[in-house]
Design a protein around this motif. Structure first.
Motif, PDB file in Angstrom:
ATOM      1  N   HIS B  23      47.624  58.331 -15.278  1.00  0.00           N
ATOM      2  CA  HIS B  23      47.684  57.625 -16.561  1.00  0.00           C
ATOM      3  C   HIS B  23      47.146  58.534 -17.666  1.00  0.00           C
ATOM      4  O   HIS B  23      46.604  59.610 -17.389  1.00  0.00           O
ATOM      5  N   GLY B  24      47.322  58.075 -18.903  1.00  0.00           N
ATOM      6  CA  GLY B  24      46.976  58.898 -20.066  1.00  0.00           C
ATOM      7  C   GLY B  24      45.613  59.563 -19.981  1.00  0.00           C
ATOM      8  O   GLY B  24      45.491  60.782 -20.089  1.00  0.00           O
ATOM      9  N   TYR B  25      44.597  58.734 -19.770  1.00  0.00           N
ATOM     10  CA  TYR B  25      43.235  59.255 -19.752  1.00  0.00           C
ATOM     11  C   TYR B  25      43.040  60.235 -18.587  1.00  0.00           C
ATOM     12  O   TYR B  25      42.354  61.259 -18.724  1.00  0.00           O
ATOM     13  N   ILE B  28      44.376  63.664 -19.539  1.00  0.00           N
ATOM     14  CA  ILE B  28      43.449  64.388 -20.418  1.00  0.00           C
ATOM     15  C   ILE B  28      42.309  65.000 -19.595  1.00  0.00           C
ATOM     16  O   ILE B  28      41.981  66.184 -19.743  1.00  0.00           O
ATOM     17  N   ALA B  43      44.625  62.447 -28.159  1.00  0.00           N
ATOM     18  CA  ALA B  43      45.350  61.253 -27.720  1.00  0.00           C
ATOM     19  C   ALA B  43      46.689  61.109 -28.443  1.00  0.00           C
ATOM     20  O   ALA B  43      47.679  60.676 -27.859  1.00  0.00           O
ATOM     21  N   LYS B  71      46.508  50.157 -15.874  1.00  0.00           N
ATOM     22  CA  LYS B  71      46.890  51.201 -16.827  1.00  0.00           C
ATOM     23  C   LYS B  71      48.269  51.745 -16.480  1.00  0.00           C
ATOM     24  O   LYS B  71      48.610  51.861 -15.309  1.00  0.00           O
TER      25      LYS B  71
END
Lengths: 173, 106
Positions: B23-25, B28, B43, B71
Motif C-alpha cells: 500500500h501507499g505508506y 514510501i 505523498a 488499505k
C-alpha cells in the motif's frame, strides 16, 4: 480565531500557515480568504497545499492521504489544505522534479484560464457600451476593476511560470 | 519499435516496491529503507505516479475489498515487469560502459 488574507502564491500561503502553527494556531477551515483556526500546541502541525486534477477525485485523494497519516483539513474548489503532525522531517508533497513541474503546470493552467476569462469580460465591458453608445461612469469603474484583476492574475501567472522554468533548468542540468 | 525513455527514479522504485502487494505508506517506507533515506517519496508524487502507472496498466489493485478499513494495495503487472526489465538492461549497459572510465584510471 478567524483571519482574512489573500494569497496568489501557494508556497507563501504554506509558509504563513506554518508560521501560524508555530504560534499555536492550527488551520481548521478555509473559505474564500477566511482562515479559521483552532488552538494547538506550538509547532504541532506542518501544512501543505495541493491542487486536485478534478473535484471528482477528492474522495480517493483524501483516502490515500489519510493512509499516509496526512489529514485533509479543508477543500476549496480544487485546492486542498493538508496537514500532518510535525515530525521535524519536513513535509514535501512533491519529491521529484517531474512531479513538481506537473503540479505547478496545473496551477499555471488554472491562472491562464482565469486570465482569459478576465480578458473576455474586459472585451464585453468595452464593446457593449460602445455599441449602445452609453459609456457611463459605472462602466469605467467596472473596466478598472477588471483591469486590476487581470494584472494581478497575470502577475501570479508569471511568477508560477518562472518557478516552472527554474525546475526545468534544474532537470536539464 | 517505439523507443522507450528511461524510467524515472520514482517509477523505478515504485515498481520495485510493488513486486509484492503493497500500500501507499508501505511503498514510501520500503523505498526509504532501500535507499537509506536518500529517496523519500512525497505523498503527492506517489499519488500521481500510482494513478499514471494504473492508467498504463503497469500496476493494478491487488485486492478491492469493500471493507473500508483495509488499505488499498497495489501490485505490479506483467506489463510493468517488462518495463522494469527493459530498464534493468539499460542500467546494466550504463554500468558496463562506465568501466571504460575506470580502465582509463588504472
Amino acid at each position: 480565531m478567524i483571519k482574512l488574507k489573500f494569497f496568489l502564491d501557494k508556497d507563501e500561503e504554506v509558509k504563513w500557515l506554518n508560521d501560524q502553527s508555530r504560534k499555536g494556531l492550527a488551520l481548521k477551515k478555509y473559505i474564500l480568504g477566511f482562515y479559521i483556526f483552532d488552538k494547538c500546541e506550538e509547532d504541532e502541525y506542518v501544512y501543505e497545499i495541493d491542487f486536485l486534477n478534478s473535484v471528482s477525485e477528492y474522495a480517493s485523494f483524501k483516502e490515500f492521504m489519510n493512509e499516509n497519516n496526512i489529514h485533509v483539513v479543508s477543500r476549496w474548489y480544487r485546492w486542498v489544505y493538508l496537514r500532518k503532525v510535525n515530525d521535524y522531517k519536513g513535509f514535501e508533497l512533491y519529491s521529484d522534479l517531474d512531479s513538481k513541474i506537473e503540479h505547478y503546470q496545473k496551477i499555471k493552467t488554472m491562472f491562464k484560464i482565469a486570465f482569459i476569462i478576465e480578458l473576455a469580460c474586459l472585451f464585453i465591458e468595452i464593446i457593449v457600451p460602445l455599441i449602445t453608445s452609453q459609456m457611463r461612469l459605472i462602466n469605467f469603474i467596472f473596466i478598472s476593476i477588471i483591469v486590476f484583476f487581470s494584472i494581478v492574475i497575470f502577475g501570479a501567472y508569471s511568477k508560477i511560470d518562472e518557478k516552472i522554468n527554474n525546475y526545468i533548468i534544474q532537470k536539464e542540468a | 519499435m517505439i523507443k522507450e525513455i528511461a524510467l524515472t527514479e520514482t517509477t523505478f522504485y515504485i515498481l520495485l516496491a510493488l513486486r509484492h502487494p503493497n500500500h501507499g505508506y508501505g511503498i514510501i517506507q520500503e523505498v526509504e529503507k532501500l535507499t537509506s533515506n536518500r529517496v523519500v517519496l512525497g505523498a503527492g508524487t506517489l499519488y500521481g505516479a500510482l494513478n499514471s502507472l494504473m492508467k498504463k496498466n503497469w500496476i493494478e489493485l491487488y485486492s478491492e475489498e469493500i471493507s473500508s478499513r483495509k488499505k488499498k494495495q497495489y501490485i505490479i503487472t506483467d506489463l510493468g515487469r517488462q518495463a522494469f526489465e527493459r530498464e534493468v538492461i539499460r542500467l546494466k549497459e550504463l554500468i558496463n560502459c562506465s568501466k571504460l572510465m575506470e580502465d582509463l584510471n588504472d
